[in-house]
Design an enzyme around this catalytic site. Structure first.
Site, short mmCIF file in Angstrom:
data_model
loop_
_atom_site.label_atom_id
_atom_site.label_comp_id
_atom_site.label_asym_id
_atom_site.label_seq_id
_atom_site.Cartn_x
_atom_site.Cartn_y
_atom_site.Cartn_z
CG HIS A 36 3.68 -1.69 -6.24
ND1 HIS A 36 4.08 -3.17 -6.52
CD2 HIS A 36 4.71 -1.08 -6.35
CE1 HIS A 36 5.23 -3.30 -6.84
NE2 HIS A 36 5.67 -2.02 -6.70
CG ASN A 146 -2.18 -0.02 -3.10
OD1 ASN A 146 -3.46 -0.39 -3.15
ND2 ASN A 146 -1.26 0.17 -4.18
CB CYS A 147 -0.02 5.18 -4.40
SG CYS A 147 1.27 5.91 -3.44
CG HIS A 148 5.12 2.69 -7.41
ND1 HIS A 148 5.10 1.34 -8.29
CD2 HIS A 148 6.52 3.02 -7.13
CE1 HIS A 148 6.24 0.89 -8.77
NE2 HIS A 148 7.11 1.72 -7.92
CB THR A 154 -0.35 6.17 0.10
OG1 THR A 154 -0.81 5.28 -0.99
CG2 THR A 154 -0.71 5.49 1.44
#
Length: 258
Positions: A36, A146-148, A154
């Site tokens: 992120h 993206n993710c976290h 991702t």
């Protein structure tokens, strides 16, 4: 496939450059992945702006986005795809076990396997996959997924992308596992422990945190095994579920292979 060091964004890298279909290469400067961007610095934003993104794909659930709002460079022409799931504050389904005081690294592996088997079929993610691949066939310009942490959700979508482009399995796994070199685990342990204790009420072991931060080939394999069980193979899944028809696949390859 090369990492790009940013101050406040982990796991940022170009996942192009490898082998594609028909002996062609996957273009560089078009496919990017990361964690992120809530902690992106001004310097990071300047570097990201220079890449001229045309599509941002944020796989985080709404509570995650509310907790860590993304800082993105100004990109008036860019599209944004976001997870449109439930907005109540909930722990991600595959991480609910972390509230158990006796959680162990082995338990992480078990639950991550369950989570990965669910990624291909979760309706909120499926909706994003369909939109993502439709746009990938049409857009000219760089894409950022993206993710976290930029490793699980991702990692799965980037693996699907590389598969569509004809990348061999070994290179797909190599890109996925590169997270273990670029996740900055050592510098994140203290912050993660503090957040974990606030969320779950007890301090985690370092071994548990390291397991959570890792990427494991067996987890990605579990996602593709679940696909094979329901659809026969990844190509059938991509066409039947994610809308990647042969014509769309050819369009994506035309734009992203050289």
């Amino acid at each position: 496939m090369s990492a790009i060091e940013l101050d406040g964004v982990i796991n940022f890298r170009d996942f192009g450059g490898g082998t594609g279909a028909d002996g062609r290469r996957i273009r560089t400067g078009r496919l990017f992945r990361s964690g992120h961007h809530a902690a992106a610095t001004e310097s990071d934003l300047e570097r990201l702006a220079a890449l001229c993104f045309r599509l941002f794909v944020d796989l985080r659930r709404p509570p995650e986005r509310a907790r860590d709002p993304a800082r993105r460079p100004a990109a008036p022409e860019a599209r944004l795809l976001e997870h449109q799931g439930p907005t109540e504050v909930l722990v991600a389904p595959h991480l609910t076990f972390l509230a158990e005081p006796g959680a162990t690294p082995a338990r992480v592996g078990e639950q991550m396997t369950i989570g990965y088997r669910g990624y291909p079929f979760d309706p909120h993610y499926v909706a994003m996959y369909r939109d993502y691949f439709a746009l990938l066939a049409e857009l000219d310009g760089p894409v950022l997924v993206n993710c976290h942490a930029g490793k699980d959700r991702t990692g799965f979508l980037c693996a699907l992308t590389l598969h569509v482009l004809g990348a061999p399995r070994a290179e797909i796994l190599a890109d996925y596992l590169a997270t273990n070199r670029h996740n900055r685990a050592d510098t994140r342990l203290a912050d993660m422990a503090e957040q974990f204790e606030l969320t779950h009420g007890h301090a985690p072991s370092e071994a548990l945190l390291r397991a959570m931060l890792s990427a494991d080939a067996a987890w990605l394999d579990a996602a593709f095994e679940a696909i094979a069980e329901k659809h026969g193979d990844a190509d059938a899944y991509l066409e039947e579920v994610a809308g990647v028809t042969p014509a769309r696949r050819d369009a994506i390859r035309e734009r992203l292979l050289v």
